[in-house]
Design a protein around this motif. Sequence first.
Motif, mmCIF file in Angstrom:
data_model
loop_
_atom_site.group_PDB
_atom_site.id
_atom_site.type_symbol
_atom_site.label_atom_id
_atom_site.label_comp_id
_atom_site.label_asym_id
_atom_site.label_seq_id
_atom_site.Cartn_x
_atom_site.Cartn_y
_atom_site.Cartn_z
ATOM 1 N N UNK A 43 -24.858 -53.876 15.868
ATOM 2 C CA UNK A 43 -24.560 -52.974 14.759
ATOM 3 C C UNK A 43 -23.075 -53.069 14.437
ATOM 4 N N UNK A 44 -22.745 -53.244 13.155
ATOM 5 C CA UNK A 44 -21.357 -53.219 12.711
ATOM 6 C C UNK A 44 -21.010 -51.762 12.394
ATOM 7 N N UNK A 45 -20.257 -51.136 13.281
ATOM 8 C CA UNK A 45 -19.951 -49.704 13.156
ATOM 9 C C UNK A 45 -18.564 -49.451 12.568
ATOM 10 N N UNK A 46 -18.042 -50.413 11.814
ATOM 11 C CA UNK A 46 -16.702 -50.289 11.240
ATOM 12 C C UNK A 46 -16.488 -48.985 10.459
ATOM 13 N N UNK A 47 -17.417 -48.544 9.607
ATOM 14 C CA UNK A 47 -17.174 -47.283 8.875
ATOM 15 C C UNK A 47 -17.048 -46.072 9.811
ATOM 16 N N UNK A 48 -17.856 -46.019 10.846
ATOM 17 C CA UNK A 48 -17.769 -44.920 11.815
ATOM 18 C C UNK A 48 -16.448 -44.984 12.570
ATOM 19 N N UNK A 49 -16.062 -46.160 13.002
ATOM 20 C CA UNK A 49 -14.801 -46.325 13.734
ATOM 21 C C UNK A 49 -13.623 -45.906 12.858
ATOM 22 N N UNK A 50 -13.660 -46.288 11.586
ATOM 23 C CA UNK A 50 -12.612 -45.881 10.645
ATOM 24 C C UNK A 50 -12.522 -44.349 10.574
#
Length: 178
Positions: free
Chosen positions: A62-69
């Motif tokens: 899963x690419x969780x980039x938006x959550x990490x941001x």
Amino acid sequence: MNNKFPKVIAIAAVSGGGKTTIATGLKTKLDQSEVLSFDAYDFEGPDDMIEWIENGCTPDEWNLTPLIRDIKKLLDEPLDYIILDFPFAYLHNETRDFIDYAVFIDTPLDIALARRIIRDYQNRSSKEILADLENYMLRGKSGYISMLNSVKPNSDLIVDGTLPKSKIVNNIIANIKT
């Protein structure tokens, strides 16, 4: 920038296990807190959930980039707690270092399935419900079992998902404050 970082608490459970209910309950009891919910995002992830489950449910797919941001943004806010309604606890490599405390709500699979059916199928036909139940029995249940075998033992606290919401919330608060 804040001199004191908020404590990040991840709330994990199987689908229908109570993540959102408990995260919301914690927010009402913990001053200066915000909730980020996995389900509020449109992540890039596996196209076929059943295939993903059958191939080992690897969270890093899963690419969780938006959550990490969004976690990073909230870390600079004057908060005491960031509550993640998040299925993976410490198992996703890119989010692991942000989490201070991971809770697994251990909800029996029959209760979780019943909650999911009630939540997701209120305006659906009995045929759709039966198809989902058959899919659960044939393939989906293995995903739930995989979570029990991977996420649950990688959590700091395991709470009984059959307890009333208030007891679960109070148990978590007692544990994070010690």
